[in-house]
Design a protein around this motif. Sequence first.
Motif, mmCIF file in Angstrom:
data_model
loop_
_atom_site.group_PDB
_atom_site.id
_atom_site.type_symbol
_atom_site.label_atom_id
_atom_site.label_comp_id
_atom_site.label_asym_id
_atom_site.label_seq_id
_atom_site.Cartn_x
_atom_site.Cartn_y
_atom_site.Cartn_z
ATOM 1 N N ILE A 1 2.693 -1.327 4.335
ATOM 2 C CA ILE A 1 2.130 0.017 4.168
ATOM 3 C C ILE A 1 3.287 1.007 4.133
ATOM 4 O O ILE A 1 4.036 1.122 5.103
ATOM 5 C CB ILE A 1 1.119 0.330 5.281
ATOM 6 C CG1 ILE A 1 -0.007 -0.730 5.239
ATOM 7 C CG2 ILE A 1 0.567 1.737 5.111
ATOM 8 C CD1 ILE A 1 -0.989 -0.659 6.362
ATOM 9 N N HIS B 1 1.112 5.253 -0.022
ATOM 10 C CA HIS B 1 0.214 6.354 0.327
ATOM 11 C C HIS B 1 1.003 7.585 0.744
ATOM 12 O O HIS B 1 2.204 7.530 0.983
ATOM 13 C CB HIS B 1 -0.737 5.942 1.451
ATOM 14 C CG HIS B 1 -0.061 5.903 2.793
ATOM 15 N ND1 HIS B 1 -0.068 6.972 3.647
ATOM 16 C CD2 HIS B 1 0.669 4.939 3.402
ATOM 17 C CE1 HIS B 1 0.623 6.663 4.741
ATOM 18 N NE2 HIS B 1 1.085 5.437 4.612
ATOM 19 N N ILE C 1 0.863 -1.182 0.000
ATOM 20 C CA ILE C 1 0.000 0.000 0.000
ATOM 21 C C ILE C 1 0.898 1.229 0.000
ATOM 22 O O ILE C 1 1.602 1.491 0.981
ATOM 23 C CB ILE C 1 -0.917 0.024 1.253
ATOM 24 C CG1 ILE C 1 -1.640 -1.310 1.440
ATOM 25 C CG2 ILE C 1 -1.883 1.200 1.183
ATOM 26 C CD1 ILE C 1 -2.538 -1.716 0.317
ATOM 27 N N ILE D 1 -4.599 2.809 8.812
ATOM 28 C CA ILE D 1 -3.643 1.700 8.776
ATOM 29 C C ILE D 1 -4.125 0.549 9.649
ATOM 30 O O ILE D 1 -4.020 -0.623 9.275
ATOM 31 C CB ILE D 1 -2.242 2.200 9.187
ATOM 32 C CG1 ILE D 1 -1.715 3.150 8.094
ATOM 33 C CG2 ILE D 1 -1.282 1.042 9.442
ATOM 34 C CD1 ILE D 1 -0.476 3.924 8.461
#
Length: 108
Positions: free
Chosen positions: A65, A41, A39, A49
Amino acid sequence: MEDVNCVLSPNKKYLVGAIVCMTSVLKNADIKAKVRFFILHTELDKEDIKTINRLKKIRECEIHIINVKEYLGYFKNVDFLEHRNTLHNQILLINQNLLLMLYYLKNI
């Protein structure tokens, strides 16, 4: 059986759609497949999250992430405004995220 690797780049507006996509992959991928999500971002907060990480309850998977804010300078010479709201711009953004992912994977 092949592993499943997914790269998603949601902002807050598309977080629900990204979660739906991830849920679908988790429920439909071959049970023997190793599922990994990356992910990328720039604006997700701790609650977002936490919500994404709850997907690990559906089945075992890896969720990476990555806040890419610090890498955005690598693309400062690319003129994204020239092609605003066009398919070409979307392709450039996808390529940008893939380059960032390759950079990240190379350095882990």
